[in-house]
Design a protein around this motif. Structure first.
Motif, mmCIF file in Angstrom:
data_model
loop_
_atom_site.group_PDB
_atom_site.id
_atom_site.type_symbol
_atom_site.label_atom_id
_atom_site.label_comp_id
_atom_site.label_asym_id
_atom_site.label_seq_id
_atom_site.Cartn_x
_atom_site.Cartn_y
_atom_site.Cartn_z
ATOM 1 N N GLU A 1 23.696 39.025 39.682
ATOM 2 C CA GLU A 1 23.714 39.445 38.072
ATOM 3 C C GLU A 1 25.376 40.538 37.952
ATOM 4 O O GLU A 1 25.084 41.331 38.747
ATOM 5 C CB GLU A 1 22.618 40.241 37.546
ATOM 6 C CG GLU A 1 22.423 41.082 35.959
ATOM 7 C CD GLU A 1 21.739 41.585 35.477
ATOM 8 O OE1 GLU A 1 20.891 41.459 36.261
ATOM 9 O OE2 GLU A 1 22.185 41.883 34.280
ATOM 10 N N LEU A 2 26.562 40.530 36.956
ATOM 11 C CA LEU A 2 27.355 40.485 37.464
ATOM 12 C C LEU A 2 27.288 42.551 36.524
ATOM 13 O O LEU A 2 26.007 42.568 35.597
ATOM 14 C CB LEU A 2 28.444 40.538 36.283
ATOM 15 C CG LEU A 2 28.789 38.922 36.227
ATOM 16 C CD1 LEU A 2 29.421 38.349 35.252
ATOM 17 C CD2 LEU A 2 29.841 39.505 37.510
ATOM 18 N N GLY A 3 27.823 43.456 36.488
ATOM 19 C CA GLY A 3 27.869 44.792 36.199
ATOM 20 C C GLY A 3 28.072 44.382 34.797
ATOM 21 O O GLY A 3 29.011 43.396 33.945
ATOM 22 N N HIS A 4 27.680 45.144 33.688
ATOM 23 C CA HIS A 4 26.979 44.357 32.052
ATOM 24 C C HIS A 4 28.143 44.758 32.292
ATOM 25 O O HIS A 4 28.629 44.779 30.669
ATOM 26 C CB HIS A 4 26.199 45.499 31.986
ATOM 27 C CG HIS A 4 24.600 44.958 32.611
ATOM 28 N ND1 HIS A 4 24.662 43.540 32.258
ATOM 29 C CD2 HIS A 4 23.745 45.352 32.480
ATOM 30 C CE1 HIS A 4 23.255 43.448 31.840
ATOM 31 N NE2 HIS A 4 22.704 44.603 32.897
ATOM 32 N N HIS A 5 29.622 46.068 32.553
ATOM 33 C CA HIS A 5 31.188 46.057 31.616
ATOM 34 C C HIS A 5 31.749 45.368 32.219
ATOM 35 O O HIS A 5 33.362 45.277 31.784
ATOM 36 C CB HIS A 5 30.580 47.537 31.965
ATOM 37 C CG HIS A 5 31.907 47.350 33.850
ATOM 38 N ND1 HIS A 5 30.793 47.705 35.165
ATOM 39 C CD2 HIS A 5 32.430 47.517 34.958
ATOM 40 C CE1 HIS A 5 30.698 47.994 36.132
ATOM 41 N NE2 HIS A 5 31.908 47.930 35.776
ATOM 42 N N TYR A 6 31.740 43.980 33.262
ATOM 43 C CA TYR A 6 32.523 43.435 33.554
ATOM 44 C C TYR A 6 32.476 41.717 32.502
ATOM 45 O O TYR A 6 31.892 41.853 31.453
ATOM 46 C CB TYR A 6 32.346 41.994 34.961
ATOM 47 C CG TYR A 6 31.891 43.089 36.141
ATOM 48 C CD1 TYR A 6 31.655 44.271 36.507
ATOM 49 C CD2 TYR A 6 32.879 42.371 37.352
ATOM 50 C CE1 TYR A 6 31.430 45.153 37.792
ATOM 51 C CE2 TYR A 6 32.911 42.735 38.491
ATOM 52 C CZ TYR A 6 32.290 43.725 38.942
ATOM 53 O OH TYR A 6 31.828 44.708 39.900
ATOM 54 N N ARG A 7 34.083 41.426 32.700
ATOM 55 C CA ARG A 7 34.545 41.180 31.599
ATOM 56 C C ARG A 7 35.586 40.155 32.079
ATOM 57 O O ARG A 7 36.402 40.196 33.300
ATOM 58 C CB ARG A 7 35.596 41.612 30.533
ATOM 59 C CG ARG A 7 34.883 42.474 29.380
ATOM 60 C CD ARG A 7 34.151 42.182 28.422
ATOM 61 N NE ARG A 7 33.253 42.585 27.445
ATOM 62 C CZ ARG A 7 31.837 43.326 28.006
ATOM 63 N NH1 ARG A 7 31.462 43.147 28.915
ATOM 64 N NH2 ARG A 7 31.758 44.504 27.506
#
Lengths: 291, 293
Positions: free
Chosen positions: B219-225
């Motif tokens: 799961e990517l960090g939620h701030h990743y774009r």
């Protein structure tokens, strides 16, 4: 042991068939229900699908176990439409005929504990660990609080009733060990231990049938000759005394205790025909004048 | 003991007895409850190879919603599901299947979900291709025949969502230096976790296995774009490229970087190496050296 079998007098006066009438009907009910469930997996005739927790008969009649549904509700989950209908039918049925009719007329573990009780009697095993009969209500409460706390339908993890019934239909696995444990517990450790003291399923159904109209009563209690056979044979003997011996205290002849399983065994074994099925409303304080 | 409240010593003793009895019950039953509670905690740890039927709620909710009736087992036309026996490491009486033994056939009308009298199997699930029973993972790159350079492809061929859930991705075989490898690649967006791939894997032990999504997915960090996705969404790069600081490219005299994009000037060096392109065929020299061929 006196050597005299319980109900011998009743057999002598009423004949074997009438002295075992309710027992036979009860066994027919228990085995018949089991057979209906087994007809599908064993013979491929699908009348009933599922098990005692929830079943669907002839793609028409849903029936759900209110105790399992309540535990599930404690975890925050409600059944779907058919489940709710099945739940309502079961609630109304057991409320009317007596909650613990489930125990004595349906539950497969009753066959096991009745066998243990009867063997205990024949072997003359007297000692029994003392434990309050209210323990089951504490366990019932614990399973409800525990279901809410863990998010798991808690009693289903170890419930011998569903383990046996589900096991017979879907494959027993190691569930037989639990059933054997209950048998030996009742035989050697505690008389009427499982159904009469511990089982929260029975406790739940007791509460469900708290005000149920169909009850065993002792309208002919004046004829009682104190042979004690009913007390000996009853799985919940404490429920009989108020009704049978309540004349002096102005207590009516209907057995009002919700712990009575409506098994009707007392009716069978009484040679004086003191007991009969009746309605709870027909409960006069005195039955002395009744002939 | 408050003498004013107790009418006689007897009632005091009765009260004491009542409290002791209640304490006895609370403690005894409490211990049973504690044991059951800890057992329940264990029961929630579904073994990774036991899969729930389609539409099953997450395990935490499933164990509260499922009433262990077995209707899903009965209505499964392929007899795939079974109810856990007390000795299986799955919560007693709950339905599961093991993909390596018998995988889900993904019936279009999903009879198991329809049969469920509770919400344990989500009745909102009407398209079996949206099911998420698990997620296939090509777990062993050392034994998978396609990784060894063969064209086994069985998992890819049997996949009911072929070319979406599993694709064969071509990469050069660096061991031989002259062949390609076609690597089965699972795409979680489309995989239903039916287990057909695991069942049909030809190895002694399957190299591809269906695992619970929780175990299989990162799961990517939620701030990743992800830049290229944002670019696609916005229709242009999110950055003002003309303001990018571009350090001078230090190259040997006369060297060029084919295809190199210089953000400051907006200039792109001509490509080379693509067959049929202006630049001609791939040079024998490493890129950046030797100038135009």
């Amino acid at each position: 042991m006196s050597g005299k079998r319980i109900g011998a007098e009743a057999v002598a006066t009423k004949g074997w068939l009438r002295a075992n009438k309710w027992l036979l009907l009860r066994r027919i009910s228990q085995f018949g229900i089991l057979a209906l469930f087994l007809l599908g997996p064993l013979a491929g005739i699908w009348i009933v699908k599922g098990n005692l927790n929830y079943s669907y008969t002839l793609d028409f009649l849903p029936l759900a176990d209110p105790y399992v549904a309540l535990q599930s509700a404690m975890t925050g989950h409600l059944p779907e439409k058919l489940g709710l209908i099945g739940l309502a039918i079961a609630l109304v049925f057991y409320f009317l005929v007596g909650g613990r009719v489930y125990c004595s007329w349906v539950c497969p573990v009753n066959l096991v504990t009745d066998a243990a009780g009867s063997l205990r009697d024949r072997l003359g095993i007297k000692g029994s660990v003392h434990l309050s009969r209210n323990t089951r209500y504490w366990i019932l409460g614990m399973t409800l609080v525990g279901s809410a706390g863990t998010g798991v339908v808690l009693w289903e993890l170890i419930n011998p009733v569903s383990m046996l019934h589900r096991g017979l239909i879907f494959g027993l696995g190691a569930a037989w060990t639990v059933v054997v444990a209950v048998f030996f517990f009742d035989l050697f450790v505690m008389s009427r231990g499982w159904c009469g003291h511990l089982c929260p399923v029975g406790a739940f159904y007791s509460l469900l049938g708290r005000w149920s109209p169909v009850r065993v009563a002792a309208p002919q209690r004046a004829a009682c000759n104190d042979c004690m056979d009913c007390f000996e044979v009853c799985p919940e003997p404490q429920v009989i005394r108020p009704a049978l011996k309540g004349e002096a205290k102005g207590v009516g002849p209907v057995i009002l205790s919700p712990n009575c399983t409506n098994c009707g065994r007392c009716i069978d074994v009484c040679s004086k025909e003191v007991f009969s099925f009746g309605l709870r409303f027909n409960n006069p304080a005195s039955t002395a004048k009744v002939e | 003991m408050a003498t004013t409240n107790s009418k006689s010593p007897k009632s005091g003793a009765a009260r004491r007895q009542f409290i002791f009895d209640a304490a006895k019950m609370a403690c005894g039953v409490g211990m049973l409850g504690l044991g059951l509670g800890l057992y329940a905690k264990q029961a929630k740890a579904l073994p990774p190879l036991a899969l729930r039927p389609p539409g099953a709620l997450p395990e935490n909710d499933f164990l509260g919603a499922c009433i262990r009736c077995g209707l899903c087992v009965r209505d499964c036309p392929y007899n795939i599901l079974e109810l856990a026996k007390p000795e299986t490491p799955v919560a007693t009486g709950t339905p599961y299947f093991t993909a390596r033994n018998i995988p889900c056939e993904m019936c279009e009308d999903i009879p198991c979900v329809k049969a469920c009298p509770t919400t344990a199997l989500d009745h909102q699930l009407t398209d079996i291709n949206k099911a998420k029973m698990g997620l296939a993972v090509l777990i062993d790159h050392e034994t998978c025949l396609n990784f060894l350079g063969l064209r086994c492809d069985v998992c890819y061929r049997v996949c009911p969502v072929i070319d979406k859930a599993i694709t064969l991705d071509m990469v050069p075989n660096q061991r031989t230096g002259r062949h390609a490898m076609f690597l089965p690649t699972v795409h979680s967006e489309h995989c239903t976790g039916c287990g057909k791939c695991e069942k049909s894997c030809v190895l002694e032990e399957a190299a591809i296995r269906v695992l619970p999504p929780k175990l299989a997915k990162g799961e990517l960090g939620h701030h990743y774009r992800v830049g290229w996705e944002e670019q696609k969404k916005a229709g242009h790069s999110l950055m003002d490229e003309s303001k990018m600081i571009d350090l001078p490219d230090r190259l040997p005299e006369g060297a060029t970087l084919p295809g190199h994009y210089d953000p400051a000037s907006g200039h792109t060096e001509p490509m080379r190496g693509m067959a049929g392109s202006e630049a001609g065929i791939i040079p024998s020299l490493p890129p950046g050296l030797g100038g135009k061929p």
